[in-house]
Design an enzyme around this catalytic site. Structure first.
Site, PDB file in Angstrom:
ATOM      1  CE  LYS A 131      -4.417   0.945   2.258  1.00  0.00           C
ATOM      2  NZ  LYS A 131      -5.077   0.927   3.563  1.00  0.00           N
TER       3      LYS A 131
HETATM    4  C1  E4P Z   1      -8.403   1.243   3.912  1.00  0.00           C
HETATM    5  O1  E4P Z   1      -7.704   0.933   2.992  1.00  0.00           O
HETATM    6  C2  E4P Z   1      -8.378   2.580   4.518  1.00  0.00           C
HETATM    7  O2  E4P Z   1      -7.160   2.813   5.132  1.00  0.00           O
HETATM    8  C3  E4P Z   1      -9.526   2.722   5.471  1.00  0.00           C
HETATM    9  O3  E4P Z   1     -10.705   2.290   4.804  1.00  0.00           O
HETATM   10  C4  E4P Z   1      -9.688   4.119   6.012  1.00  0.00           C
HETATM   11  O4  E4P Z   1     -10.897   4.206   6.722  1.00  0.00           O
HETATM   12  P1  E4P Z   1     -11.230   5.435   7.721  1.00  0.00           P
HETATM   13  O5  E4P Z   1     -11.300   6.679   6.913  1.00  0.00           O
HETATM   14  O6  E4P Z   1     -12.545   5.067   8.328  1.00  0.00           O
HETATM   15  O7  E4P Z   1     -10.098   5.485   8.711  1.00  0.00           O
END
Ligand code: E4P
Length: 218
Positions: free
Chosen positions: A83
């Protein structure tokens, strides 16, 4: 639509596995911090129980360091998706790592132009953050629709849209209607998807009527 589970808690993933709904997992530095465990240990453990892509996020901010961290994380298991944040350096790292054959999830996407760049840099997944846009009164779902339209205009772009920052069952429905390929969903929201008061009420009535028959199937 594939479902990834947005958590670094092994117990939450294990609880959902028997449902067959877990097509992958996403983590981020905040979720790893919340788990209280070492990133390499958590990712290794998740990769053992989940066959699909498991996103592990780099924390370096310079491209060459991101590439080093990405290669290191990818060594944990074959199903690790590296990522990378949607910065210029993140795109440079994406270009390098995708050419090496790694799965890449480009995260923190808040505009259609950013999504176009990630696809051109070879991202496997682009993660537009719906909830965080909604938090600042911008319609997160419009972003998913725009990215879908743009990617569909260029069939050579094969990046998948991974709807992220999902906060509600309605977000899941809207993402599916907008054509997102994947949604990464917190465990609580996965459980919310199944709920409907008329299902509960209907079942209650069926069971009460069944009891009156004094029958049993087995
Ligand atoms: C996933 O890849 C993201 O990091 C996550 O969905 C972020 O979610 P949030 O905005 O609720 O922290």
């Amino acid at each position: 639509m594939r479902f990834f589970i947005d958590t670094a808690e092994i117990s939450e993933i294990e609880a959902l596995l028997p449902s067959g709904l877990v097509d992958g997992v996403t983590t981020n530095p905040s979720l790893i911090a919340k788990s209280g465990q070492k990133i390499t240990d958590v990712i290794a453990e998740i990769c053992k129980i989940v066959e699909g892509p498991v996103s592990a996020e780099v924390t370096a901010t310079q491209a060459d360091k991101m590439v080093e961290e990405g290669r290191y994380l990818a060594e944990i298991a074959d199903n690790v998706a590296i990522k990378l944040p949607l910065t210029y350096d993140g795109l440079v790292a994406c270009n390098t790592l995708s050419q090496e054959g790694h799965m890449i999830n480009v995260t923190l996407c808040f505009s259609a132009n950013q999504a176009l760049l990630a696809a051109k840099a070879g991202a496997t997944f682009i993660s537009p953050f719906i909830g965080r846009l909604d938090d600042i009164n911008i319609d997160g779902m419009e972003l998913i629709e725009e990215i879908r339209d743009i990617y569909d205009n260029y069939p050579d772009l094969d990046t998948e849209i991974l709807a992220a920052s999902i906060r509600s069952a309605n977000h899941v429905k809207q993402s599916a209607l907008a054509g997102a390929d994947v949604a990464t969903i917190p465990p609580k929201v996965v459980k919310d998807l199944v709920k409907h008061p008329l299902t509960d009420k209907g079942l209650e009535i069926f069971l009460a009527d069944w009891a009156k028959t004094n029958q049993s199937i087995l």
